[in-house]
Design a protein around this motif. Sequence first.
Motif, PDB file in Angstrom:
ATOM      1  N   PHE A 181       0.809  -1.220   0.000  1.00 59.34           N
ATOM      2  CA  PHE A 181       0.000   0.000   0.000  1.00 59.34           C
ATOM      3  C   PHE A 181       0.844   1.272   0.000  1.00 59.34           C
ATOM      4  CE2 PHE A 181      -2.278  -3.171   2.712  1.00 59.34           C
ATOM      5  CZ  PHE A 181      -3.242  -3.523   1.796  1.00 59.34           C
ATOM      6  N   LEU A 182       2.031   1.202   0.545  1.00 59.66           N
ATOM      7  CA  LEU A 182       2.820   2.414   0.780  1.00 59.66           C
ATOM      8  C   LEU A 182       3.298   3.071  -0.501  1.00 59.66           C
ATOM      9  CD1 LEU A 182       4.821   1.196   3.901  1.00 59.66           C
ATOM     10  CD2 LEU A 182       3.030   2.953   3.833  1.00 59.66           C
ATOM     11  N   SER A 183       3.472   2.315  -1.577  1.00 62.80           N
ATOM     12  CA  SER A 183       3.871   2.937  -2.846  1.00 62.80           C
ATOM     13  C   SER A 183       2.786   3.884  -3.343  1.00 62.80           C
ATOM     14  CB  SER A 183       4.156   1.851  -3.898  1.00 62.80           C
ATOM     15  OG  SER A 183       5.242   1.048  -3.523  1.00 62.80           O
ATOM     16  N   CYS A 184       1.521   3.440  -3.244  1.00 61.27           N
ATOM     17  CA  CYS A 184       0.392   4.291  -3.648  1.00 61.27           C
ATOM     18  C   CYS A 184       0.302   5.530  -2.754  1.00 61.27           C
ATOM     19  CB  CYS A 184      -0.913   3.511  -3.590  1.00 61.27           C
ATOM     20  SG  CYS A 184      -0.995   2.085  -4.697  1.00 61.27           S
ATOM     21  N   LEU A 185       0.487   5.315  -1.448  1.00 61.98           N
ATOM     22  CA  LEU A 185       0.357   6.424  -0.506  1.00 61.98           C
ATOM     23  C   LEU A 185       1.479   7.441  -0.677  1.00 61.98           C
ATOM     24  CD1 LEU A 185      -0.725   4.531   2.751  1.00 61.98           C
ATOM     25  CD2 LEU A 185      -2.156   5.644   1.034  1.00 61.98           C
ATOM     26  N   SER A 186       2.682   6.972  -0.952  1.00 57.21           N
ATOM     27  CA  SER A 186       3.808   7.902  -1.119  1.00 57.21           C
ATOM     28  C   SER A 186       3.608   8.792  -2.347  1.00 57.21           C
ATOM     29  CB  SER A 186       5.121   7.129  -1.241  1.00 57.21           C
ATOM     30  OG  SER A 186       5.118   6.285  -2.386  1.00 57.21           O
ATOM     31  N   LYS A 187       2.996   8.244  -3.403  1.00 56.44           N
ATOM     32  CA  LYS A 187       2.713   9.053  -4.598  1.00 56.44           C
ATOM     33  C   LYS A 187       1.660  10.111  -4.295  1.00 56.44           C
ATOM     34  CE  LYS A 187       3.840   5.403  -7.931  1.00 56.44           C
ATOM     35  NZ  LYS A 187       3.306   4.516  -8.995  1.00 56.44           N
ATOM     36  N   ARG A 188       0.666   9.744  -3.523  1.00 55.57           N
ATOM     37  CA  ARG A 188      -0.409  10.690  -3.201  1.00 55.57           C
ATOM     38  C   ARG A 188       0.066  11.797  -2.267  1.00 55.57           C
ATOM     39  NH1 ARG A 188      -5.588  10.163  -5.785  1.00 55.57           N
ATOM     40  NH2 ARG A 188      -5.698   8.027  -6.586  1.00 55.57           N
ATOM     41  N   LEU A 189       1.140  11.552  -1.558  1.00 58.97           N
ATOM     42  CA  LEU A 189       1.686  12.595  -0.688  1.00 58.97           C
ATOM     43  C   LEU A 189       2.151  13.803  -1.486  1.00 58.97           C
ATOM     44  CD1 LEU A 189       3.741  10.738   2.074  1.00 58.97           C
ATOM     45  CD2 LEU A 189       1.860  12.333   2.443  1.00 58.97           C
ATOM     46  N   MET A 190       2.462  13.605  -2.752  1.00 60.75           N
ATOM     47  CA  MET A 190       2.918  14.697  -3.611  1.00 60.75           C
ATOM     48  C   MET A 190       1.767  15.612  -4.016  1.00 60.75           C
ATOM     49  SD  MET A 190       6.045  13.835  -3.577  1.00 60.75           S
ATOM     50  CE  MET A 190       6.709  14.996  -4.756  1.00 60.75           C
ATOM     51  N   ASP A 191       0.550  15.125  -3.842  1.00 60.43           N
ATOM     52  CA  ASP A 191      -0.640  15.910  -4.175  1.00 60.43           C
ATOM     53  C   ASP A 191      -1.081  16.681  -2.925  1.00 60.43           C
ATOM     54  OD1 ASP A 191      -3.090  16.946  -4.913  1.00 60.43           O
ATOM     55  OD2 ASP A 191      -3.813  15.097  -5.841  1.00 60.43           O
ATOM     56  N   LYS A 192      -1.125  17.979  -3.024  1.00 60.24           N
ATOM     57  CA  LYS A 192      -1.478  18.812  -1.873  1.00 60.24           C
ATOM     58  C   LYS A 192      -2.877  18.487  -1.348  1.00 60.24           C
ATOM     59  CE  LYS A 192       1.462  22.741  -3.131  1.00 60.24           C
ATOM     60  NZ  LYS A 192       1.491  24.198  -3.446  1.00 60.24           N
ATOM     61  N   LYS A 193      -3.775  18.088  -2.249  1.00 61.21           N
ATOM     62  CA  LYS A 193      -5.140  17.805  -1.829  1.00 61.21           C
ATOM     63  C   LYS A 193      -5.221  16.528  -0.987  1.00 61.21           C
ATOM     64  CE  LYS A 193      -7.194  19.967  -5.932  1.00 61.21           C
ATOM     65  NZ  LYS A 193      -8.054  19.740  -7.133  1.00 61.21           N
ATOM     66  N   CYS A 194      -4.266  15.646  -1.174  1.00 61.59           N
ATOM     67  CA  CYS A 194      -4.302  14.349  -0.483  1.00 61.59           C
ATOM     68  C   CYS A 194      -3.312  14.250   0.672  1.00 61.59           C
ATOM     69  CB  CYS A 194      -4.012  13.214  -1.472  1.00 61.59           C
ATOM     70  SG  CYS A 194      -5.122  13.154  -2.892  1.00 61.59           S
TER      71      CYS A 194
END
Length: 229
Positions: A181-194
């Motif tokens: 799961f952490l690969s998906c979450l680390s990518k979303r961290l780059m999105d300010k909305k997420c």
Amino acid sequence: MENYETLMTSARGKPRITMQKSKVASPVTPLAKKPQQRPSDKLNPKTVDPFSGPRKCQSTFAAVYSKGGIPCRLVHGSVKHRLQWERPPESIPFDPLLITLAEGFRETKHPYTFVSVEGFKEILSVDGATEKATPLLPKLVPALKTALAHPNPEVFQRGLNGLVQLSEAVGPNLNDHLKHFLSCLSKRLMDKKCKEQVTITLQKLEQYGGKGSLAAIKSKVPTYCSIFS
């Protein structure tokens, strides 16, 4: 001179023809008024009829639900909806129900969205959920991972909520599966909305997973700050 006067007289005698352009009024198309949203629209969104017959390209969850494979029904209340189970949830086998409900996170239409989210939460809250859900973790990973990688923000949010609920139910047993799961979450961290939502999710994973989860989180999200530090 005579010829000139004759020509002028002849010219004056001719009636002047005035060409008038016919003005055709173009029809004016009135602007369509956008219907106002009623308060009930939020409670009762657009609904698909699960019993309207077979549909092409049905998802796994929609197909199971339309055949009555989910042992509960949606009860429409005046304030909020709820699920009514055919028998006590604690008596229902988790396999394959819990997996099917997790696959329903990808749905975008009512009542699938409500049934999958509410059903997943209620099943994981019964007595003995830890022992029943832990053996199913390898089967739950693909469904949750797909929701977390989904471009639809609502599907992604349902994936986050489901992951936190699963972590709360199984505790440290989820640590060995966090890498999925952490690969998906680390990518979303780059999105300010997420970013805020993902950060809270990571904190919950550490809270329920204990110190053993920190190494897994740090391996994919080096900037993460432990809640225990």
